[in-house]
Design an enzyme around this catalytic site. Structure first.
Site, PDB file in Angstrom:
ATOM      1  N   SER A  41     -80.423  56.461  34.133  1.00  0.00           N
ATOM      2  CA  SER A  41     -81.866  56.761  34.130  1.00  0.00           C
ATOM      3  C   SER A  41     -82.599  55.935  33.088  1.00  0.00           C
ATOM      4  CB  SER A  41     -82.114  58.231  33.765  1.00  0.00           C
ATOM      5  OG  SER A  41     -81.606  59.065  34.734  1.00  0.00           O
ATOM      6  N   HIS A  72     -85.530  55.273  38.684  1.00  0.00           N
ATOM      7  CA  HIS A  72     -84.475  54.500  39.344  1.00  0.00           C
ATOM      8  C   HIS A  72     -85.091  53.630  40.441  1.00  0.00           C
ATOM      9  CE1 HIS A  72     -80.785  56.617  37.823  1.00  0.00           C
ATOM     10  NE2 HIS A  72     -81.736  57.457  37.453  1.00  0.00           N
ATOM     11  N   HIS A  94     -77.217  60.606  42.868  1.00  0.00           N
ATOM     12  CA  HIS A  94     -76.786  61.809  42.167  1.00  0.00           C
ATOM     13  C   HIS A  94     -76.480  62.932  43.145  1.00  0.00           C
ATOM     14  CE1 HIS A  94     -79.336  59.672  39.170  1.00  0.00           C
ATOM     15  NE2 HIS A  94     -78.436  60.111  38.320  1.00  0.00           N
ATOM     16  N   TYR A  96     -77.177  65.933  42.578  1.00  0.00           N
ATOM     17  CA  TYR A  96     -78.311  66.873  42.617  1.00  0.00           C
ATOM     18  C   TYR A  96     -79.423  66.434  43.558  1.00  0.00           C
ATOM     19  CZ  TYR A  96     -80.588  63.705  39.244  1.00  0.00           C
ATOM     20  OH  TYR A  96     -81.117  62.609  38.626  1.00  0.00           O
ATOM     21  N   GLU A  97     -79.389  65.163  43.984  1.00  0.00           N
ATOM     22  CA  GLU A  97     -80.395  64.720  44.952  1.00  0.00           C
ATOM     23  C   GLU A  97     -80.056  65.222  46.361  1.00  0.00           C
ATOM     24  OE1 GLU A  97     -81.934  60.444  44.167  1.00  0.00           O
ATOM     25  OE2 GLU A  97     -79.931  60.518  43.290  1.00  0.00           O
ATOM     26  N   ALA A 124     -77.636  58.709  30.702  1.00  0.00           N
ATOM     27  CA  ALA A 124     -78.333  59.496  29.679  1.00  0.00           C
ATOM     28  C   ALA A 124     -77.601  60.826  29.594  1.00  0.00           C
ATOM     29  CB  ALA A 124     -79.778  59.715  30.105  1.00  0.00           C
ATOM     30  N   MET A 227     -75.357  64.510  34.279  1.00  0.00           N
ATOM     31  CA  MET A 227     -75.330  64.870  35.704  1.00  0.00           C
ATOM     32  C   MET A 227     -74.824  63.723  36.573  1.00  0.00           C
ATOM     33  SD  MET A 227     -79.060  66.704  35.867  1.00  0.00           S
ATOM     34  CE  MET A 227     -79.636  67.763  34.520  1.00  0.00           C
ATOM     35  N   SER A 228     -73.993  62.858  36.019  1.00  0.00           N
ATOM     36  CA  SER A 228     -73.577  61.682  36.808  1.00  0.00           C
ATOM     37  C   SER A 228     -72.224  61.173  36.334  1.00  0.00           C
ATOM     38  CB  SER A 228     -74.631  60.580  36.652  1.00  0.00           C
ATOM     39  OG  SER A 228     -74.628  60.095  35.310  1.00  0.00           O
ATOM     40  N   ASN A 251     -81.081  63.605  24.011  1.00  0.00           N
ATOM     41  CA  ASN A 251     -81.578  64.893  23.491  1.00  0.00           C
ATOM     42  C   ASN A 251     -80.391  65.663  22.967  1.00  0.00           C
ATOM     43  OD1 ASN A 251     -80.981  64.981  26.508  1.00  0.00           O
ATOM     44  ND2 ASN A 251     -80.968  67.151  26.018  1.00  0.00           N
ATOM     45  N   HIS A 265     -86.982  66.336  31.152  1.00  0.00           N
ATOM     46  CA  HIS A 265     -86.723  64.974  31.633  1.00  0.00           C
ATOM     47  C   HIS A 265     -87.580  63.938  30.914  1.00  0.00           C
ATOM     48  CE1 HIS A 265     -85.048  62.041  34.283  1.00  0.00           C
ATOM     49  NE2 HIS A 265     -86.194  61.750  34.869  1.00  0.00           N
TER      50      HIS A 265
END
Ligand code: HPA
Length: 290
Positions: A41, A72, A94, A96-97, A124, A227-228, A251, A265
């Site tokens: 990201s 992206h 991803h 989650y997509e 990230a 998440m990846s 973060n 995000h």
């Protein structure tokens, strides 16, 4: 038996699918990359460093999925980085997509068939290790495949021996020589001060973690959460690619019920923006030494 196996396989791809995509790419570029780089990201700027670029939008590539997340671009960029032929994924897929795990990892087998030998993954991540700071770069030394615990492993289903063995080893997922090279390069470039080593844990997302989840992940031994990355690394190791993983700590996760902090995000993108040049430079110098 056959029926059960094929129904659980319904989302996977055949060797011919990957071959079709690869042959199309081979016909559309003269470049023969040995290194593939997945830009996380906001880290797509890595691809801008390439010389003699050939840009191929995902939408033009037969059977290639599309990227939908903000930050992206959705294209493959072929070119040379420090005189090494590379291909960059600007935009990854991803879970989650809504993509199934086989689609998330589709490009990796295409890279393998293209002749790629080394995969560099960037992402990230939220920092779980209390000693990590926002803006640190973590060299991934190992991962926890949490979706894999729940059966979402991209190697489930029929094993095609042309890609790799049925039961691949994962204790050496992140190449130690490449990781040492990255550390040495970071020190030479003056970014050793914010370089860390640690364990990356993947969750499917798209929710950020609860406080209890962050505490649990910390107990599990994770230093960073995202998440990846993990599905791509599993497929890359299955087909014998060497892997280097870098997480940008965007973060710090919240582990305290009294904290007013909330993961979001925008913070992820903002930290990425501030550190992107350092990460790009680091990756480019690493590639020069591969
Ligand atoms: N959690 C999960 N994924 C992330 C985070 C996080 O805190 N930061 C960046 N990606």
């Amino acid at each position: 038996m056959e029926a059960a196996a094929s129904s659980s396989n319904r989302c996977s791809y055949s060797y011919e699918d990957y071959r079709e995509t690869t042959d199309w790419l081979l016909a559309h570029t003269q470049q023969r990359p040995k290194v593939a780089i997945i830009c996380g990201s906001g880290l797509g700027g890595l691809a801008d460093l390439l010389d003699n670029k050939t840009v191929v939008p995902y939408k033009d590539i037969p059977r290639f999925p599309q990227s939908t997340v903000q930050g992206h671009a959705g294209q493959l960029v072929f070119g040379s980085l420090q005189d090494h032929q590379c291909v960059c994924m600007q935009g990854r897929f991803h879970f989650y997509e809504g993509y199934d795990i086989f689609t998330v990892t589709y490009p990796i087998r295409v890279f393998f068939l293209l002749g790629v030998e080394t995969l560099i993954v960037t992402n990230a991540a939220g920092g779980l290790n209390a000693s990590f700071n926002v803006g640190d770069i973590m060299l991934i030394k190992d991962h926890i495949n949490l979706p894999g615990f729940a059966g979402q492993n991209p190697l489930c289903g029929h094993n095609d021996d042309r890609f790799g063995v049925r039961f691949p080893c994962m204790s050496d997922a992140y190449d130690r020589d490449l990781t040492a090279l990255a550390k040495q390069t970071a020190e030479e470039q003056g970014c050793g001060g914010f370089l860390r080593h640690g364990v990356y844990c993947m969750l499917s997302g798209p929710t950020f973690e609860t406080i209890a989840e962050c505490r649990a992940l910390h107990h599990l031994g994770a230093d960073a959460v995202g998440m990846s990355t993990v599905p791509e690394v599993v497929v890359a190791r299955h087909c014998g690619l060497r892997v280097l993983g870098l997480s940008l700590i965007t973060n710090k996760v919240v582990t305290d019920y009294d904290s007013k902090e909330k993961a979001n995000h925008l913070e992820v993108l903002e930290t990425t923006r501030l550190r992107t040049q350092d990460l790009q430079k680091l990756v480019s110098y690493i590639v020069a030494k591969i």
